[in-house]
Scaffold this active site. Structure first.
Site, PDB file in Angstrom:
ATOM      1  N   CYS A   1      38.071  33.556  40.557  1.00  0.00           N
ATOM      2  CA  CYS A   1      39.089  33.617  39.500  1.00  0.00           C
ATOM      3  C   CYS A   1      40.469  33.887  40.087  1.00  0.00           C
ATOM      4  O   CYS A   1      40.695  34.927  40.731  1.00  0.00           O
ATOM      5  CB  CYS A   1      38.717  34.682  38.475  1.00  0.00           C
TER       6      CYS A   1
ATOM      7  N   CYS B   1      42.136  37.009  38.696  1.00  0.00           N
ATOM      8  CA  CYS B   1      41.547  38.223  39.276  1.00  0.00           C
ATOM      9  C   CYS B   1      42.172  38.527  40.632  1.00  0.00           C
ATOM     10  O   CYS B   1      42.477  39.686  40.942  1.00  0.00           O
ATOM     11  CB  CYS B   1      40.037  38.062  39.417  1.00  0.00           C
TER      12      CYS B   1
END
Length: 465
Positions: A41, A44
């Site tokens: 991600c 993230c």
């Protein structure tokens, strides 16, 4: 210098604990701020350095909040138990309760959320000095004023639900500043925009609904996260779309008009509208799937994706009020919406936006992700089309051969008929010839018979003589 930097980084990383599947059994007595992430991600990874700064600051301030992170793809069963459905997901876990964070992913905002939720749901204000200090420190504050009552029980219940958004306090009457006039006790008040507003059950309905709508200041600097939260209030959102990086007189004028209406017409519009401004039109364009000029004015209905634009340029606050009233009474023309056509349009728009964003951020990756599949599909289509063309050519050759065979068969049949006709004619000629020859023989026989008769007649005549 480098050694000090590395030491600082290692210290920061030490304040964030990597969690595994044993975490859910060992966390009951502690308060945890946890980031659930996925290794692939991008958001993230962007949050990672901020997360370690949060861990270091909370640790250095002596906070009782533990900071951790968990790979939700490696420990999916644990993540599922906590209701993780996207990445990154930030939760504060306190006892059996799990609070979701939905605000901007900045260090200060996340730390404020953690400190607010980790403490008491309703904080006590024991003195007037503390009361005034809290009003100076926070932009929006809810305060229950009075002793024990059913209203206080309801207030605590609402605070437990909405503590993720704002602070809740309680105070006795003697702690209230003299500038606050209460009509009755107990009472619930919201302090914001330099003044205060009292909750009226008869006028405002459910306390939770009133708190949810009043938890924002009257005029906001709106971004994507704020607009997402405003959707939960059920209010229409009136926005001045401006460019704050390159300020203009027109943009400043529109902002001033919006602020004036928000302040002077609060009693008329605050129940149904939230006012503010937004820097740039990128996010708005994505919402309405169209281009909004900058600067401009737009009203969004986040409950059904409709939006409203003034039919002419707004020059005065009277025109602004007239436009807001037209939206409120339904005479303004609504655009957009959540019809089937708009939903289909949204699918294509989002797909196009995704493709364009990929190509803008990484052209080579975009070519690989979309060019390769398109190339394969093109080859497949070409193969199918050429296969169909070959089949059509074979069918055409077969049809041509059949036509040639039929033509040859017709010619053969015509030749046989012609031959039979010629043979019939030859037979008829032969028969006719034979008939002609037969007629000549009969005549000779008749002539011979006549000669014989004449000879016999001549002989008889001689005998008579």
């Amino acid at each position: 210098m480098l050694t000090a930097l590395l030491l600082s980084l290692s210290t920061a990383f030490a304040h964030v604990e990597d969690l595994d599947d044993t975490f859910k059994d060992n966390r009951a007595d502690d308060i945890w701020l946890v980031k659930f992430y996925a290794p692939w991600c991008g958001y993230c990874r962007k949050l990672e350095p901020v997360w370690h700064e949060i861990g270091a600051e909370l640790k250095s301030s002596g906070s009782s909040i533990n900071v951790g992170k968990m790979d939700a793809t490696a420990y999916s069963s644990v993540a599922s138990e906590f209701g993780v459905r996207g990445y990154p997901t930030i939760k504060l876990l306190k006892g059996d309760l799990a609070y979701n964070y939905k605000g901007p992913r900045t260090k200060d905002d996340i730390i404020e959320f953690a400190n607010r939720v980790a403490g008491p749901v309703v904080r006590s204000l024991p003195s007037r000095q503390m009361f005034e200090h809290i009003l100076d420190r926070h932009g929006v504050v809810f305060v229950y004023i009075g002793g024990e009552s059913t209203l206080k029980e309801k207030y605590i219940e609402v605070a437990s639900e909405l503590i993720v958004y704002t602070y809740f306090f309680s105070a006795l009457e003697d702690a209230v500043p003299p500038t606050v006039t209460l009509q009755e006790l107990p009472s619930v008040s919201v302090f914001k925009d330099g003044t205060y507003f009292l909750y009226d059950a008869y006028q405002h309905g459910e306390l939770s609904s009133w708190v949810n709508k009043e938890r924002f200041r009257g005029y906001l600097d709106i971004d994507a996260f704020t607009l997402y939260e405003l959707a939960e209030t059920g209010k229409l959102v009136a926005i001045a779309v401006v460019d704050e990086k390159v300020p203009t007189e027109e943009g400043a004028r529109i902002k001033m008009l919006m602020q004036r209406v928000a302040t002077e017409y609060r009693d008329q519009f605050s129940r149904d509208f939230q006012f503010g401004h937004m820097d740039g039109n990128d996010y708005i364009n994505g919402l309405i799937m169209s281009e909004v000029p900058v600067p401009s004015i737009i009203v969004l209905n986040t409950s059904n994706d409709q939006y409203f634009l003034p039919l002419e340029q707004v020059e005065s606050h009277e025109q602004m009020v007239e436009f807001i009233n037209s939206v409120l009474d339904g005479t303004a023309q609504a655009q957009g919406g959540d019809s089937i056509f708009q939903r289909v349009k949204r699918v294509f728009y989002d797909a196009r936006s995704t493709v364009m964003s990929v190509f803008r951020s990484s052209p080579l990756l975009g070519c690989f992700l979309f060019g390769l599949p398109l190339g394969i599909i093109s080859l497949m289509c070409y193969g199918i089309c050429t296969a169909e063309a070959d089949d059509d050519s074979e069918d055409l050759d077969l049809l041509r051969r059949e036509e040639e065979e039929e033509e040859e068969e017709e010619q053969r049949q015509r030749a046989e008929q012609q031959e039979e006709e010629e043979q019939r004619l030859r037979v008829e000629e032969e028969e006719q010839r034979q008939r002609v020859e037969g007629g000549e023989d009969d005549k000779e026989e008749e002539d011979e018979e006549e000669e014989e008769e004449e000879e016999e007649k001549s002989a008889m005549d001689k005998k008579v003589d």
